[in-house]
Design a protein around this motif. Structure first.
Motif, PDB file in Angstrom:
ATOM      1  N   TYR A   3     -24.163 -17.413 115.827  1.00  0.00           N
ATOM      2  CA  TYR A   3     -25.547 -17.655 116.190  1.00  0.00           C
ATOM      3  C   TYR A   3     -26.174 -18.612 115.185  1.00  0.00           C
ATOM      4  O   TYR A   3     -25.642 -18.827 114.108  1.00  0.00           O
ATOM      5  CB  TYR A   3     -26.362 -16.363 116.289  1.00  0.00           C
ATOM      6  CG  TYR A   3     -26.352 -15.503 115.041  1.00  0.00           C
ATOM      7  CD1 TYR A   3     -27.191 -15.797 113.966  1.00  0.00           C
ATOM      8  CD2 TYR A   3     -25.505 -14.409 114.938  1.00  0.00           C
ATOM      9  CE1 TYR A   3     -27.176 -15.016 112.826  1.00  0.00           C
ATOM     10  CE2 TYR A   3     -25.493 -13.629 113.794  1.00  0.00           C
ATOM     11  CZ  TYR A   3     -26.332 -13.936 112.748  1.00  0.00           C
ATOM     12  OH  TYR A   3     -26.326 -13.175 111.617  1.00  0.00           O
ATOM     13  N   ILE A   5     -28.312 -19.426 112.496  1.00  0.00           N
ATOM     14  CA  ILE A   5     -29.011 -18.737 111.417  1.00  0.00           C
ATOM     15  C   ILE A   5     -30.343 -19.403 111.083  1.00  0.00           C
ATOM     16  O   ILE A   5     -31.325 -18.731 110.790  1.00  0.00           O
ATOM     17  CB  ILE A   5     -28.087 -18.706 110.182  1.00  0.00           C
ATOM     18  CG1 ILE A   5     -27.073 -17.603 110.386  1.00  0.00           C
ATOM     19  CG2 ILE A   5     -28.868 -18.476 108.915  1.00  0.00           C
ATOM     20  CD1 ILE A   5     -26.010 -17.558 109.365  1.00  0.00           C
ATOM     21  N   HIS A   7     -32.548 -20.544 112.794  1.00  0.00           N
ATOM     22  CA  HIS A   7     -33.667 -20.258 113.686  1.00  0.00           C
ATOM     23  C   HIS A   7     -33.913 -18.771 113.874  1.00  0.00           C
ATOM     24  O   HIS A   7     -34.597 -18.349 114.785  1.00  0.00           O
ATOM     25  CB  HIS A   7     -33.446 -20.955 115.039  1.00  0.00           C
ATOM     26  CG  HIS A   7     -33.530 -22.442 114.881  1.00  0.00           C
ATOM     27  ND1 HIS A   7     -32.413 -23.216 114.702  1.00  0.00           N
ATOM     28  CD2 HIS A   7     -34.596 -23.265 114.797  1.00  0.00           C
ATOM     29  CE1 HIS A   7     -32.795 -24.481 114.541  1.00  0.00           C
ATOM     30  NE2 HIS A   7     -34.102 -24.534 114.591  1.00  0.00           N
ATOM     31  N   ARG A   8     -33.359 -17.979 113.000  1.00  0.00           N
ATOM     32  CA  ARG A   8     -33.603 -16.532 113.081  1.00  0.00           C
ATOM     33  C   ARG A   8     -34.272 -16.047 111.798  1.00  0.00           C
ATOM     34  O   ARG A   8     -34.157 -16.652 110.755  1.00  0.00           O
ATOM     35  CB  ARG A   8     -32.281 -15.787 113.274  1.00  0.00           C
ATOM     36  CG  ARG A   8     -31.697 -16.044 114.659  1.00  0.00           C
ATOM     37  CD  ARG A   8     -30.324 -15.467 114.742  1.00  0.00           C
ATOM     38  NE  ARG A   8     -30.391 -14.026 114.865  1.00  0.00           N
ATOM     39  CZ  ARG A   8     -30.131 -13.368 115.986  1.00  0.00           C
ATOM     40  NH1 ARG A   8     -29.792 -14.000 117.053  1.00  0.00           N
ATOM     41  NH2 ARG A   8     -30.186 -12.055 116.015  1.00  0.00           N
ATOM     42  N   GLY A   9     -34.986 -14.942 111.911  1.00  0.00           N
ATOM     43  CA  GLY A   9     -35.579 -14.325 110.737  1.00  0.00           C
ATOM     44  C   GLY A   9     -36.606 -15.200 110.064  1.00  0.00           C
ATOM     45  O   GLY A   9     -36.678 -15.249 108.836  1.00  0.00           O
ATOM     46  N   ARG A  10     -37.409 -15.924 110.858  1.00  0.00           N
ATOM     47  CA  ARG A  10     -38.379 -16.841 110.254  1.00  0.00           C
ATOM     48  C   ARG A  10     -39.400 -16.056 109.433  1.00  0.00           C
ATOM     49  O   ARG A  10     -39.877 -15.007 109.842  1.00  0.00           O
ATOM     50  CB  ARG A  10     -39.071 -17.646 111.362  1.00  0.00           C
ATOM     51  CG  ARG A  10     -39.779 -18.849 110.827  1.00  0.00           C
ATOM     52  CD  ARG A  10     -39.817 -19.972 111.838  1.00  0.00           C
ATOM     53  NE  ARG A  10     -38.592 -20.765 111.802  1.00  0.00           N
ATOM     54  CZ  ARG A  10     -38.284 -21.706 112.697  1.00  0.00           C
ATOM     55  NH1 ARG A  10     -39.079 -21.944 113.699  1.00  0.00           N
ATOM     56  NH2 ARG A  10     -37.175 -22.384 112.585  1.00  0.00           N
ATOM     57  N   ARG A  30     -31.592 -26.465 103.398  1.00  0.00           N
ATOM     58  CA  ARG A  30     -30.851 -26.493 104.675  1.00  0.00           C
ATOM     59  C   ARG A  30     -30.438 -27.914 105.039  1.00  0.00           C
ATOM     60  O   ARG A  30     -29.387 -28.113 105.657  1.00  0.00           O
ATOM     61  CB  ARG A  30     -31.701 -25.901 105.799  1.00  0.00           C
ATOM     62  CG  ARG A  30     -31.866 -24.391 105.722  1.00  0.00           C
ATOM     63  CD  ARG A  30     -32.293 -23.847 107.088  1.00  0.00           C
ATOM     64  NE  ARG A  30     -32.750 -22.456 107.013  1.00  0.00           N
ATOM     65  CZ  ARG A  30     -31.945 -21.399 106.880  1.00  0.00           C
ATOM     66  NH1 ARG A  30     -30.653 -21.559 106.772  1.00  0.00           N
ATOM     67  NH2 ARG A  30     -32.460 -20.180 106.824  1.00  0.00           N
ATOM     68  N   GLU A  38     -30.445 -16.198 106.979  1.00  0.00           N
ATOM     69  CA  GLU A  38     -31.698 -16.334 107.713  1.00  0.00           C
ATOM     70  C   GLU A  38     -32.827 -16.576 106.698  1.00  0.00           C
ATOM     71  O   GLU A  38     -32.676 -16.268 105.505  1.00  0.00           O
ATOM     72  CB  GLU A  38     -31.979 -15.055 108.497  1.00  0.00           C
ATOM     73  CG  GLU A  38     -30.909 -14.752 109.537  1.00  0.00           C
ATOM     74  CD  GLU A  38     -31.245 -13.535 110.378  1.00  0.00           C
ATOM     75  OE1 GLU A  38     -32.438 -13.219 110.534  1.00  0.00           O
ATOM     76  OE2 GLU A  38     -30.310 -12.902 110.882  1.00  0.00           O
ATOM     77  N   ASP A  39     -33.966 -17.059 107.189  1.00  0.00           N
ATOM     78  CA  ASP A  39     -35.078 -17.361 106.273  1.00  0.00           C
ATOM     79  C   ASP A  39     -35.505 -16.130 105.468  1.00  0.00           C
ATOM     80  O   ASP A  39     -35.723 -16.219 104.263  1.00  0.00           O
ATOM     81  CB  ASP A  39     -36.309 -17.869 107.046  1.00  0.00           C
ATOM     82  CG  ASP A  39     -36.106 -19.292 107.554  1.00  0.00           C
ATOM     83  OD1 ASP A  39     -34.967 -19.797 107.483  1.00  0.00           O
ATOM     84  OD2 ASP A  39     -37.091 -19.887 108.030  1.00  0.00           O
ATOM     85  N   GLU A  41     -33.815 -13.508 104.724  1.00  0.00           N
ATOM     86  CA  GLU A  41     -32.755 -13.135 103.768  1.00  0.00           C
ATOM     87  C   GLU A  41     -32.821 -14.038 102.533  1.00  0.00           C
ATOM     88  O   GLU A  41     -32.672 -13.571 101.394  1.00  0.00           O
ATOM     89  CB  GLU A  41     -31.387 -13.259 104.439  1.00  0.00           C
ATOM     90  CG  GLU A  41     -31.173 -12.254 105.559  1.00  0.00           C
ATOM     91  CD  GLU A  41     -29.918 -12.512 106.372  1.00  0.00           C
ATOM     92  OE1 GLU A  41     -29.439 -11.567 107.015  1.00  0.00           O
ATOM     93  OE2 GLU A  41     -29.417 -13.666 106.380  1.00  0.00           O
ATOM     94  N   ALA A 205     -33.325  -7.591 108.019  1.00  0.00           N
ATOM     95  CA  ALA A 205     -32.323  -8.584 108.412  1.00  0.00           C
ATOM     96  C   ALA A 205     -30.945  -7.955 108.208  1.00  0.00           C
ATOM     97  O   ALA A 205     -30.723  -6.828 108.630  1.00  0.00           O
ATOM     98  CB  ALA A 205     -32.518  -9.862 107.606  1.00  0.00           C
TER      99      ALA A 205
END
Ligand SMILES: C[S@@+](CC[C@H](N)C(=O)[O-])C[C@H]1O[C@@H](n2cnc3c(N)ncnc32)[C@H](O)[C@@H]1O
Length: 213
Positions: A3, A5, A7-10, A30, A38-39, A41, A205
């Protein structure tokens, strides 16, 4: 990883200038390298590095890959030494318990020279190439304020905890990635802390966080 990463956990800002600054420096990391977090994390790692500045001891990371998480730690570590360990040949042994996603020996291989160059402008950063804990000799007498583990597998996580837990100062923080997403990591953490006083905090997360009593 299966997936996207990035774009997840913003991370929500809630008006925090520090979070906004963090988000823009994360964007730069990035774009410069391949960061496998993730952001939120990434923010947990930044915060753990920052808040442990008052705790005596060095910082260590096992599972450096291309240096993205190390760069985040550098932005918050102050003058503390940062010890970075990776095979740079990718994952070592992968057991049945680790058999999720396509985890395989050699996955996440990265160039030692490129990581060294990426982190060259950072002060007091030490890079150790090879299988941890075989490479741990230079830090056996150190105490630690923060340790970031991102090694994906049961055997590596278990050996990292056995090495670092007794060397953590009181108040020191251990973060491990993939507590939710890699069954081997979860098993190693849960087994290790089953008879220890510290609770293991599962984050929203895929990390867990432990503060040494
Ligand atoms: C998922 S990557 C780390 C990602 C990195 N922290 C980031 O956020 O971009 C996992 C890394 O753990 C390393 N690794 C796993 N077990 C190890 C061990 N016992 N000793 C050294 N490196 C190990 C692999 O070589 C790989 O580079």
């Amino acid at each position: 990883m299966g997936y996207d990463i990035a774009h997840r956990g913003r991370l929500s800002h809630y008006g925090s200038a520090e979070r906004k600054r963090f988000t823009s420096s994360l964007k730069k990391i990035r774009s410069d390298t391949d960061l496998l977090l993730e952001d939120i994390e990434a923010y947990h790692i930044y915060m753990a590095a920052k808040i442990t500045e008052k705790v005596p001891g060095d910082i260590a990371e096992v599972g450096v890959y291309k240096g993205g998480s190390a760069k985040i730690i550098c932005s918050a570590k102050g003058n503390r030494a940062l010890h970075l360990f990776d095979t740079f040949a990718g994952l070592p042994r992968v057991d049945d318990v680790d058999a999720v996603w396509p985890f395989y020996e050699g996955k996440f291989a990265a160039s030692y020279d490129e990581v060294k160059a990426y982190l060259a402008s950072e002060k007091n950063v030490h890079l150790y190439k090879g299988l941890f804990p075989d490479t741990s000799a230079p830090v056996t007498d150190k105490k630690f304020s923060f340790v970031n583990l991102d090694v994906d597998t049961y055997d590596s996580t278990k050996k990292c905890l056995e090495f670092f837990y007794p060397r953590m100062s009181p108040g020191g923080v251990i973060v491990s990635h993939d507590y939710l997403t890699a069954p081997g990591v979860r098993k190693a953490v849960d087994e290790y802390f089953a008879n220890k006083p510290e609770p293991v905090v599962e984050t929203a997360a895929s990390q867990c966080i432990v503060v040494k009593v």
